[in-house]
Design a protein around this motif. Structure first.
Motif: not given
Ligand SMILES: Nc1nc2c(ncn2[C@@H]2O[C@H](COP(=O)(O)OP(=O)(O)O)[C@@H](O)[C@H]2O)c(=O)[nH]1
Ligand SMILES: [Mg+2]
Length: 239
Positions: A123-137
């Motif tokens: 978060k501090e590094q401005g990285i956003h992670i889309n866990e829903q997309l990863l779950t689907n993939r």
């Protein structure tokens, strides 16, 4: 009586596996030597709802082949000892490198939770992670946590619980290889399945055989003969 489930923690070194292990198990942790091998596995337990989870902190590795004792111990535990759930702990700030190990685990076993740790640093590094997309993939639950700050634990524990109770069914994505390799897998997989049955993923064993992993063949031999002895023991007991 509580049901006890074994939850193995796999991941690259420095992804916060031990921090997560300690935060979840608190003072119940103890270190045990694994089956006469020199690599120590820490084990500790945690009560959740009606269940008891025994956590096993596997050695941190970058892959799960036969490159080192650590890799063999982690791999053998996942494949032959078959934990009820394998948690793969990833570093949120270097997902690309970390996902390599995750994909290997997804080829080896069905019940997997991908645990993205160090989410505070990301978060501090401005990285956003889309866990829903990863779950689907990936076909298995992906949960974001911060082990150091004890963030995301309720969701993580609930997800593990829902897997062991069968509420969540995992469908781990299988890597597709170049056509030449896929054809070879198709050729040898039926034979492999005849030998290993459904103890171990026949696709995964086929891939390892194509890779020329001799150490694994020995391990499988050992495992299957051990199983035969177990069967004989049961027979004797029944007579
Ligand atoms: N900021 C932050 N640091 C963490 C977190 N989890 C672990 N760490 C730190 O990352 C380093 C490696 O953690 P460790 O648990 O030893 O990793 P392991 O090698 O996977 O067992 C340690 O300095 C931890 O304090 C987290 O969620 N946030
Ligand atoms: Mg550690």
């Amino acid at each position: 009586m509580r049901n006890e489930y074994r939850i193995a923690l796999a991941g690259n070194p420095n992804t916060g596996k031990s921090t997560l292990f300690n935060a979840l198990t608190g003072l119940k942790q103890h270190t045990g030597n694994w089956a006469g091998k020199t690599v120590a596995l820490a084990k500790g337990s945690i009560a959740y709802k009606d269940d008891q989870f025994q956590l096993i902190d596997l050695p941190g590795t970058y892959s799960l082949f036969s490159n080192s004792k650590d890799e063999e111990v982690a791999r053998n535990y996942i494949v032959f000892d078959k934990p009820d759930v394998t948690l793969v702990v990833l570093d949120a700030t270097s997902l690309e490198r970390n996902l390599n190990l995750a994909l290997q685990v997804l080829e080896m076993t069905k019940n997997v939770v991908i645990c993205i740790n160090l989410i505070d640093v990301a978060k501090e590094q401005g990285i956003h992670i889309n866990e829903q997309l990863l779950t689907n993939r990936l076909g298995v639950p992906v949960i974001k946590i911060s082990a150091r700050n004890k963030k995301g634990f309720p969701m993580l524990l609930d997800t593990i619980h829902r897997i062991v109770t069968g509420e969540i069914d995992c469908h781990p994505v299988q890597m597709k290889y170049p056509q030449e390799i896929e054809e070879k897998i198709e050729q040898i997989e039926p034979k492999v399945r005849e030998i290993v049955g459904d103890h171990v993923s026949s696709r995964w064993v086929s891939l390892r055989l194509l890779d020329g992993d001799k150490a694994l063949i020995d391990e499988i031999k050992k495992y299957l003969s051990l199983k035969r002895e177990d069967v004989n023991e049961y027979r004797t007991a029944l007579q």
